[in-house]
Structures are given as C-alpha cells and as structure tokens.
Design a protein around this motif. Structure first.
Motif, PDB file in Angstrom:
ATOM      1  N   VAL A 209     -42.556  -1.355 -14.447  1.00  0.00           N
ATOM      2  CA  VAL A 209     -42.591  -2.033 -15.298  1.00  0.00           C
ATOM      3  C   VAL A 209     -42.146  -3.111 -15.268  1.00  0.00           C
ATOM      4  CG1 VAL A 209     -41.360   0.653 -15.554  1.00  0.00           C
ATOM      5  CG2 VAL A 209     -40.100  -1.429 -14.465  1.00  0.00           C
ATOM      6  N   CYS A 210     -41.570  -4.014 -16.325  1.00  0.00           N
ATOM      7  CA  CYS A 210     -41.170  -4.824 -16.464  1.00  0.00           C
ATOM      8  C   CYS A 210     -40.074  -5.330 -15.579  1.00  0.00           C
ATOM      9  CB  CYS A 210     -41.127  -6.247 -17.905  1.00  0.00           C
ATOM     10  SG  CYS A 210     -40.354  -7.206 -17.582  1.00  0.00           S
ATOM     11  N   PRO A 211     -40.614  -6.311 -14.335  1.00  0.00           N
ATOM     12  CA  PRO A 211     -38.971  -6.540 -14.104  1.00  0.00           C
ATOM     13  C   PRO A 211     -37.686  -7.058 -14.497  1.00  0.00           C
ATOM     14  CG  PRO A 211     -41.217  -7.746 -12.836  1.00  0.00           C
ATOM     15  CD  PRO A 211     -41.231  -7.191 -14.392  1.00  0.00           C
ATOM     16  N   CYS A 212     -38.203  -7.282 -15.369  1.00  0.00           N
ATOM     17  CA  CYS A 212     -36.736  -7.705 -16.367  1.00  0.00           C
ATOM     18  C   CYS A 212     -35.515  -6.470 -17.620  1.00  0.00           C
ATOM     19  CB  CYS A 212     -37.252  -8.965 -17.428  1.00  0.00           C
ATOM     20  SG  CYS A 212     -35.970  -9.562 -18.541  1.00  0.00           S
ATOM     21  N   CYS A 213     -36.564  -5.850 -18.010  1.00  0.00           N
ATOM     22  CA  CYS A 213     -35.637  -5.440 -18.952  1.00  0.00           C
ATOM     23  C   CYS A 213     -36.780  -3.645 -18.796  1.00  0.00           C
ATOM     24  CB  CYS A 213     -36.155  -5.343 -20.489  1.00  0.00           C
ATOM     25  SG  CYS A 213     -38.487  -5.536 -20.671  1.00  0.00           S
ATOM     26  N   GLY A 214     -37.624  -3.513 -18.037  1.00  0.00           N
ATOM     27  CA  GLY A 214     -37.900  -2.108 -17.324  1.00  0.00           C
ATOM     28  C   GLY A 214     -38.679  -1.694 -18.239  1.00  0.00           C
ATOM     29  N   ARG A 215     -39.270  -1.994 -19.096  1.00  0.00           N
ATOM     30  CA  ARG A 215     -40.743  -1.990 -20.439  1.00  0.00           C
ATOM     31  C   ARG A 215     -41.766  -1.315 -19.383  1.00  0.00           C
ATOM     32  NH1 ARG A 215     -45.280  -3.183 -22.031  1.00  0.00           N
ATOM     33  NH2 ARG A 215     -44.934  -5.872 -21.298  1.00  0.00           N
ATOM     34  N   PHE A 216     -42.199   0.032 -19.860  1.00  0.00           N
ATOM     35  CA  PHE A 216     -43.480   0.782 -19.146  1.00  0.00           C
ATOM     36  C   PHE A 216     -44.846  -0.111 -19.260  1.00  0.00           C
ATOM     37  CE2 PHE A 216     -46.525   3.949 -18.859  1.00  0.00           C
ATOM     38  CZ  PHE A 216     -47.829   4.149 -17.944  1.00  0.00           C
ATOM     39  N   PHE A 225     -52.727  -6.424 -16.463  1.00  0.00           N
ATOM     40  CA  PHE A 225     -51.532  -6.269 -17.420  1.00  0.00           C
ATOM     41  C   PHE A 225     -51.663  -7.938 -16.378  1.00  0.00           C
ATOM     42  CE2 PHE A 225     -47.834  -6.660 -14.431  1.00  0.00           C
ATOM     43  CZ  PHE A 225     -46.801  -7.561 -15.824  1.00  0.00           C
ATOM     44  N   LYS A 226     -52.481  -8.727 -15.543  1.00  0.00           N
ATOM     45  CA  LYS A 226     -51.845 -10.298 -14.955  1.00  0.00           C
ATOM     46  C   LYS A 226     -52.673 -11.214 -16.663  1.00  0.00           C
ATOM     47  CE  LYS A 226     -53.709 -11.425 -11.570  1.00  0.00           C
ATOM     48  NZ  LYS A 226     -54.758 -11.336 -10.485  1.00  0.00           N
ATOM     49  N   GLN A 227     -52.906 -10.267 -17.340  1.00  0.00           N
ATOM     50  CA  GLN A 227     -53.562 -11.313 -18.470  1.00  0.00           C
ATOM     51  C   GLN A 227     -52.653 -11.430 -19.261  1.00  0.00           C
ATOM     52  OE1 GLN A 227     -56.705  -9.344 -20.705  1.00  0.00           O
ATOM     53  NE2 GLN A 227     -58.056  -9.282 -18.571  1.00  0.00           N
ATOM     54  N   GLU A 228     -51.926 -10.777 -19.420  1.00  0.00           N
ATOM     55  CA  GLU A 228     -50.788 -10.683 -19.847  1.00  0.00           C
ATOM     56  C   GLU A 228     -50.007 -11.830 -19.680  1.00  0.00           C
ATOM     57  OE1 GLU A 228     -48.180  -7.031 -20.276  1.00  0.00           O
ATOM     58  OE2 GLU A 228     -49.781  -5.680 -21.274  1.00  0.00           O
ATOM     59  N   LEU A 229     -48.989 -13.317 -20.033  1.00  0.00           N
ATOM     60  CA  LEU A 229     -48.192 -14.297 -19.749  1.00  0.00           C
ATOM     61  C   LEU A 229     -46.651 -13.640 -19.809  1.00  0.00           C
ATOM     62  CD1 LEU A 229     -50.041 -16.487 -21.116  1.00  0.00           C
ATOM     63  CD2 LEU A 229     -50.605 -15.792 -19.123  1.00  0.00           C
ATOM     64  N   THR A 230     -46.581 -12.786 -20.509  1.00  0.00           N
ATOM     65  CA  THR A 230     -44.920 -12.757 -21.235  1.00  0.00           C
ATOM     66  C   THR A 230     -44.570 -11.268 -21.368  1.00  0.00           C
ATOM     67  OG1 THR A 230     -45.209 -13.367 -23.441  1.00  0.00           O
ATOM     68  CG2 THR A 230     -44.260 -15.232 -21.615  1.00  0.00           C
ATOM     69  N   CYS A 231     -43.681 -11.202 -21.250  1.00  0.00           N
ATOM     70  CA  CYS A 231     -43.148  -9.417 -21.480  1.00  0.00           C
ATOM     71  C   CYS A 231     -43.017  -9.305 -23.005  1.00  0.00           C
ATOM     72  CB  CYS A 231     -42.019  -8.519 -20.586  1.00  0.00           C
ATOM     73  SG  CYS A 231     -41.291  -7.509 -21.645  1.00  0.00           S
ATOM     74  N   ASN A 232     -43.745  -8.173 -23.934  1.00  0.00           N
ATOM     75  CA  ASN A 232     -43.077  -8.424 -25.321  1.00  0.00           C
ATOM     76  C   ASN A 232     -42.246  -7.389 -26.157  1.00  0.00           C
ATOM     77  OD1 ASN A 232     -43.869  -5.491 -24.982  1.00  0.00           O
ATOM     78  ND2 ASN A 232     -46.087  -5.672 -25.573  1.00  0.00           N
ATOM     79  N   LYS A 233     -41.776  -7.541 -25.030  1.00  0.00           N
ATOM     80  CA  LYS A 233     -40.115  -7.290 -25.291  1.00  0.00           C
ATOM     81  C   LYS A 233     -39.108  -7.915 -24.876  1.00  0.00           C
ATOM     82  CE  LYS A 233     -36.330  -3.152 -24.300  1.00  0.00           C
ATOM     83  NZ  LYS A 233     -36.257  -2.165 -23.666  1.00  0.00           N
ATOM     84  N   CYS A 234     -38.937  -8.687 -24.115  1.00  0.00           N
ATOM     85  CA  CYS A 234     -37.998  -9.560 -23.737  1.00  0.00           C
ATOM     86  C   CYS A 234     -38.510 -10.726 -23.396  1.00  0.00           C
ATOM     87  CB  CYS A 234     -37.221  -9.446 -22.598  1.00  0.00           C
ATOM     88  SG  CYS A 234     -38.312  -9.278 -20.518  1.00  0.00           S
ATOM     89  N   GLY A 235     -39.520 -10.685 -23.247  1.00  0.00           N
ATOM     90  CA  GLY A 235     -39.764 -12.352 -23.383  1.00  0.00           C
ATOM     91  C   GLY A 235     -40.054 -13.379 -22.059  1.00  0.00           C
ATOM     92  N   VAL A 236     -39.344 -12.280 -20.842  1.00  0.00           N
ATOM     93  CA  VAL A 236     -40.090 -13.146 -20.012  1.00  0.00           C
ATOM     94  C   VAL A 236     -41.286 -13.891 -19.106  1.00  0.00           C
ATOM     95  CG1 VAL A 236     -40.230 -11.023 -18.588  1.00  0.00           C
ATOM     96  CG2 VAL A 236     -38.876 -12.803 -17.623  1.00  0.00           C
ATOM     97  N   LYS A 237     -41.058 -15.062 -18.922  1.00  0.00           N
ATOM     98  CA  LYS A 237     -42.040 -15.185 -18.567  1.00  0.00           C
ATOM     99  C   LYS A 237     -43.175 -14.892 -16.592  1.00  0.00           C
ATOM    100  CE  LYS A 237     -44.903 -19.658 -17.223  1.00  0.00           C
ATOM    101  NZ  LYS A 237     -45.461 -21.455 -17.112  1.00  0.00           N
ATOM    102  N   TYR A 238     -44.256 -13.964 -17.300  1.00  0.00           N
ATOM    103  CA  TYR A 238     -44.512 -13.245 -15.662  1.00  0.00           C
ATOM    104  C   TYR A 238     -45.245 -14.125 -14.814  1.00  0.00           C
ATOM    105  CZ  TYR A 238     -44.608  -8.685 -18.179  1.00  0.00           C
ATOM    106  OH  TYR A 238     -43.425  -8.089 -18.471  1.00  0.00           O
ATOM    107  N   VAL A 239     -45.235 -14.161 -13.450  1.00  0.00           N
ATOM    108  CA  VAL A 239     -45.548 -14.847 -12.548  1.00  0.00           C
ATOM    109  C   VAL A 239     -46.270 -14.370 -11.906  1.00  0.00           C
ATOM    110  CG1 VAL A 239     -45.753 -16.193 -10.745  1.00  0.00           C
ATOM    111  CG2 VAL A 239     -43.555 -17.036 -12.435  1.00  0.00           C
ATOM    112  N   HIS A 240     -48.056 -13.988 -11.535  1.00  0.00           N
ATOM    113  CA  HIS A 240     -48.397 -12.957 -11.572  1.00  0.00           C
ATOM    114  C   HIS A 240     -48.779 -13.243 -10.013  1.00  0.00           C
ATOM    115  CE1 HIS A 240     -48.441 -10.402 -14.621  1.00  0.00           C
ATOM    116  NE2 HIS A 240     -49.041 -11.681 -15.670  1.00  0.00           N
ATOM    117  N   GLY A 241     -49.288 -12.179  -9.117  1.00  0.00           N
ATOM    118  CA  GLY A 241     -49.650 -12.401  -7.964  1.00  0.00           C
ATOM    119  C   GLY A 241     -51.684 -12.223  -8.371  1.00  0.00           C
ATOM    120  N   GLU A 242     -51.842 -13.010  -6.782  1.00  0.00           N
ATOM    121  CA  GLU A 242     -54.030 -13.083  -6.748  1.00  0.00           C
ATOM    122  C   GLU A 242     -54.101 -11.082  -6.403  1.00  0.00           C
ATOM    123  OE1 GLU A 242     -55.234 -15.178  -7.295  1.00  0.00           O
ATOM    124  OE2 GLU A 242     -53.780 -16.658  -7.786  1.00  0.00           O
TER     125      GLU A 242
END
Length: 242
Positions: A209-216, A225-242
């Motif tokens: 889930v999103c670490p911020c809002c818990g969206r599955f 999933f790494k292609q997503e830059l932000t959560c489409n529910k809470c808008g938080v910015k993702y920092v993806h790992g390798e």
C-alpha cells in the motif's frame, strides 16, 4: 513547521468553499457546481498539517458542526492522512484534504523501497503454494484411479476364487469406502490450499500500500509501480528504490 487552514462556506460566493490561513487571509476557493449547503458553517473545520506533510489534525470549530472523515463522523478532532476526504455537515458536502492544501505546502515525499520485498515475497509464496497444489492434484488423480481399479479387481478376484457374490461385493465395497475417504481427504486439502491462498492475498493487500494513505497499489509489479510518481489518492510524492 506545521500549517493550519480554516475551511468553511464562502462569504462571497454561494458555490465556493473558502480556505483561509491562520491569520484569516483567503488563500484558496474550492468551487462547486451546486450551492454549498447552508449547514456548512463559515468556519466549519480547521486542518493542521503536520511538519512531515503526511498527516494532519482536523478539528470541528463549533460544537454543533457535523463532519465526517471517510464516512466516519467525529466530534472534536481527528488525526488523519492527507489523502482523507471530509464530508462537511449532515448534507455531506465532500472536499479532499489534498486538494485543499495542494500548492499551499511543500509536497511530502515517502520512500517505497520496502514495497519491492513485499511484492517479491508475495509472488514467490504464491508460486510455492501453486506448485504444491499441482503436485498434490496429480497424486490425487493417481490415488483415485488406482483405488477404483483396485476395488474392481478385488471384487472380481474374490468372486473368482469361489468366495461367492456377497463376499466379492463386500470386498469391493470396502475398497470403494477407502477411495471415498481418500477423495474426502483430498477435498479438505484443496480447501486448505484455497484458504492459504486467500490469506496470502489478504496480507498482501494490507501490506502493498501507499506508505502515506494506505491505498492498495494493486497486483501490478513493483517495477511497474515505479512508473507512478505520486499517489493518486493522497498526492504524496514517491521516492522509489532500485
């Protein structure tokens, strides 16, 4: 530093929600296609965004104000993530917190590195269960086929050595009972497999889930999933790992 915003029905536009800062200065108006319900007060709730930008505290500003967060009512205050949706008054006029604060605070960031291991472990465990079930099903068919064949042979064999039709029938019946018991055991094993698969899926949906809002996030791989830059529910910015 935390920031606080006051949310309420606009004093100048009947189709707007006013967003004011702590000083009472108007910083945003959220427009609606319909008039804002009169039950929404001019100063309905305050939203205090935490320093991390990921959570906030929502407070009712009047005792008789009614507010719901994700369809759950609260009386005085409630701590929530920024992806939550507010329903103002019993008319349930909906506003999203991330739309209220978007651009008014720095967009928060969350790391998603741990999600990679969660997805990979889920895939591996699912494959293991499927392999075991396939192996079991192959053996089950062999057991049932052999058992049925054995029942016929026993019946014919007992009859052939002169033990009579009744004895032969009883021998065949005992063999069929054994086959039925094996079949029942196999069905229970199949039910256990389905239960384990369902439990695995439930745990995956709680963890991936999103670490911020818990969206599955869904069944998509971590690489996708790494292609997503932000959560489409809470808008938080993702920092993806390798």
């Amino acid at each position: 530093m935390s920031k606080t915003f006051i949310i309420g029905r606009s004093e100048t536009n009947p189709r707007c929600i006013d967003v004011k800062d702590e000083t009472g200065k108007l910083v945003r108006q959220l427009r609606s296609s319909a008039p804002i319900p009169i039950a929404v007060s001019r100063s309905h709730v305050s939203i205090e965004v935490a320093d991390n930008g990921l959570t906030c505290t929502v407070r009712n500003l009047k005792d008789d104000n009614t507010t719901f967060i994700d369809n759950v009512p609260f009386k005085v205050k409630q701590n929530v993530h920024i992806g939550a949706t507010l329903a103002l008054s019993n008319a349930r006029f909906l506003v999203k917190i991330n739309e209220i604060i978007d651009g008014l605070i720095a967009k928060p960031e969350v790391a998603t590195h741990s999600l990679k291991a969660i997805y990979e472990n889920y895939v591996e465990e699912k494959k293991r269960l499927q392999r075991e079930n396939l192996h079991f099903n192959n053996n089950r068919m062999l057991f049932i086929t052999f058992g049925t064949f054995f029942a016929v042979i026993v019946g014919l064999g007992l009859k052939g050595i002169g033990l009579g039709d009744l004895t032969a029938l009883l021998g065949a019946l005992v063999s069929l009972i054994v086959v039925a018991a094996l079949t029942k055991w196999a069905n229970r094993r199949s039910d256990a497999y389905l239960s384990a698969l369902e439990k695995l899926k439930d745990n995956f949906e709680r963890q991936y889930v999103c670490p911020c809002c818990g969206r599955f996030i869904g069944d998509k791989s971590y690489n996708l999933f790494k292609q997503e830059l932000t959560c489409n529910k809470c808008g938080v910015k993702y920092v993806h790992g390798e």
